[in-house]
Enzyme design. Structure first.
Site, short mmCIF file in Angstrom:
data_model
loop_
_atom_site.label_atom_id
_atom_site.label_comp_id
_atom_site.label_asym_id
_atom_site.label_seq_id
_atom_site.Cartn_x
_atom_site.Cartn_y
_atom_site.Cartn_z
N TRP A 21 0.83 -1.21 0.00
CA TRP A 21 0.00 0.00 0.00
C TRP A 21 0.86 1.26 0.00
CZ3 TRP A 21 -4.01 1.53 4.37
CH2 TRP A 21 -4.83 2.56 3.89
N ASP A 53 2.32 -8.42 -1.33
CA ASP A 53 0.87 -8.23 -1.29
C ASP A 53 0.52 -6.82 -1.77
OD1 ASP A 53 -1.87 -9.20 0.10
OD2 ASP A 53 -1.54 -7.06 0.51
N TYR A 58 -3.96 0.51 -4.67
CA TYR A 58 -2.75 0.96 -3.97
C TYR A 58 -1.87 1.80 -4.89
CZ TYR A 58 -3.71 -2.50 -0.25
OH TYR A 58 -4.26 -3.24 0.77
N GLN A 170 -6.77 -12.56 5.72
CA GLN A 170 -5.85 -11.45 5.97
C GLN A 170 -6.61 -10.36 6.72
OE1 GLN A 170 -3.66 -7.81 3.67
NE2 GLN A 170 -3.63 -9.77 2.57
N GLY A 199 -0.99 -4.31 8.67
CA GLY A 199 -0.98 -3.17 9.58
C GLY A 199 -0.15 -3.43 10.82
N CYS A 202 1.06 -0.39 12.16
CA CYS A 202 0.03 0.68 12.21
C CYS A 202 0.49 1.93 11.47
CB CYS A 202 -0.33 1.01 13.66
SG CYS A 202 -1.43 -0.17 14.41
N GLY A 275 4.66 -2.54 5.62
CA GLY A 275 4.92 -1.63 4.52
C GLY A 275 6.33 -1.07 4.60
#
Length: 305
Positions: A21, A53, A58, A170, A199, A202, A275
């Site tokens: 993302w 992923d 995204y 997920q 996440g 976060c 990420g």
């Protein structure tokens, strides 16, 4: 890097995956240069990460991954999604058959591949029965365009409805929101489904890089999705962030690595997605797979005791 079998499939995925993302930039995260994205992807590959992923919404994520992974496709497990569409600045649910088929064809083109290893329903669509969406995915699987079906952001009702077709779930899973993952662990175990946690940092707050509330754009994902970057919410989670930093310092690792290791300490977790937009972030995230977290450390991280 460690590798785990994903549910009842023949896929063995890296314990840490690269979530695409933030990599894709766009309005959610701000512009990303493709050269930076390529370096990050290559660093993840070199660190042993095999699960990548992404999703059509995204930003440029699928495009960047498709170009960077050219020639290395057999080495990786590609996961993408269907069911969310952009309507201007708004995101809508759409799991109609024609949308699923169209999104898959576009993802195949952007990712420069003729099959997707794990094709996931991004969110349930309140207007389309899950069984109807699954029927389309089953046909696409029979055509060889996808290998396995997965569910994202699913609860017990969706997991039961997809039993026998979906191979993994997920859901969000982090030290700040542990129950979002644990809520479906029992169902995953009963049905022999893999679990992928997203996440895990976060949006980066558990890396410890924010010492005060960041000044983020209104459209930034950390404002509207993670909801722990403002006012009382930021203050309430910051003690947990400080505990992660303290424990990481004692272990001689990065806070981001320890946050990922906390998630991997749960045996139900097949993979955690983190990420990254830089080489350093990719390497810190990958290091989580090699960090052991004791029961005493788990208790301290979760409870401060």
């Amino acid at each position: 890097m460690k590798y785990n079998r994903l549910g009842r499939t023949d896929l063995h995925v890296s314990a840490v995956g690269l979530g695409g993302w933030a990599l894709g930039g766009a309005t959610d995260w701000g512009a990303t240069e493709e050269t930076d994205a390529r370096r990050t992807i290559f660093a993840a590959l070199d660190a042993g990460i095999t699960l990548f992923d992404t999703a059509p919404i995204y930003g440029e994520s699928e495009v960047f991954l498709g170009r960077a992974l050219k020639g290395r496709r057999p080495q990786v497990v590609l996961a993408t999604k269907c069911g969310l569409v952009k309507n201007g600045s708004w995101t809508d649910h759409d799991l109609r058959p024609q949308t699923i088929i169209s999104q898959l064809e576009q993802s195949l083109s952007r990712l420069q591949t003729d099959y997707i290893d794990l094709y996931q329903i991004h969110y349930p669509d309140p207007r389309v029965p899950l069984e109807e969406a699954l029927a389309v995915l089953i046909r696409l699987r029979e055509q060889g365009k996808i290998r396995y079906i997965g569910l994202c952001n699913a609860g017990g009702q969706e997991i039961s409805a997809a039993a026998g077709q979906a191979v993994c779930v997920q859901n969000e899973f982090s030290l700040l929101h542990p129950q979002k993952g644990r809520a479906v662990f029992a169902a995953c175990e009963k049905l022999h489904l893999g679990f992928i946690g997203y996440g895990t940092l976060c949006g980066g707050i558990l890396s410890g890089k924010y010492k005060k509330e960041p000044n983020l754009r209104r459209a930034d994902a950390r404002n509207y999705f993670y909801k722990c970057y403002r006012g009382d919410a930021f203050a309430s989670v910051y003690q947990t962030v400080l505990r992660v930093k303290e424990a990481a310092q004692k272990k001689g690792c990065a806070a981001a690595s320890l946050a990922g290791a906390w998630a991997l300490a749960h045996p139900q977790v097949s993979c955690v997605l983190t990420g990254a937009r830089t080489v350093q972030q990719a390497l810190q995230n990958a290091a989580a797979a090699d960090i052991a977290v004791s029961s005493a450390e788990l208790k301290f991280l979760e409870e401060g005791k």
